[in-house]
Design an enzyme around this catalytic site. Sequence first.
Site, PDB file in Angstrom:
ATOM      1  N   CYS A  82      46.580  54.500 -70.778  1.00 45.50           N
ATOM      2  CA  CYS A  82      46.243  54.501 -72.205  1.00 45.50           C
ATOM      3  C   CYS A  82      44.822  55.036 -72.319  1.00 45.50           C
ATOM      4  CB  CYS A  82      46.421  53.133 -72.856  1.00 45.50           C
ATOM      5  SG  CYS A  82      45.209  51.858 -72.482  1.00 45.50           S
ATOM      6  N   HIS A 113      41.689  44.819 -51.298  1.00 42.91           N
ATOM      7  CA  HIS A 113      41.123  43.482 -51.459  1.00 42.91           C
ATOM      8  C   HIS A 113      41.867  42.608 -52.458  1.00 42.91           C
ATOM      9  CE1 HIS A 113      36.870  44.750 -49.926  1.00 42.91           C
ATOM     10  NE2 HIS A 113      37.847  45.089 -49.097  1.00 42.91           N
TER      11      HIS A 113
END
Length: 147
Positions: free
Chosen positions: A69, A102
């Site tokens: 978006c 991570h």
Amino acid sequence: MSTVKKIAIGSDHAGFEYKTALVDFLKELGYEVTDFGTNTADSVDYPDFAHPVASAVENKTADAGVLICGSANGVAITANKHQNIRAAICWLEEIAALARQHNDANVVCIPARFIDLDLAKKITSTFMTTDFEGGRHANRVNKIACS
């Protein structure tokens, strides 16, 4: 090596052009892509496309998701309402790699109004080909859910 094979993708009107290009790009790389729309540049509501992408990843009919978006904020907020979805806004390749390594992110959110298409492709490719490192990061990721 990443096990991502099936990708769910969606966008609002601001991300339509990038989504269309990313669908072709991902298919050229050999991914199976399910396009949840939008299918025009006419104004639409981003949750109508973010929810189906997040649901596909949540229900394991897709291995990962791509949402686009204008700022990536709306689609990220929407996708992250789903259990076990970790949607990350990525504006650099390094952010995409870290989101996977991570945080075990499973949906990449692209801010179409702030990066060019070539960078969007690089971010998406990096996201799809980077593995979660596990280890100390797994303990942290396991604390994310509210259930």
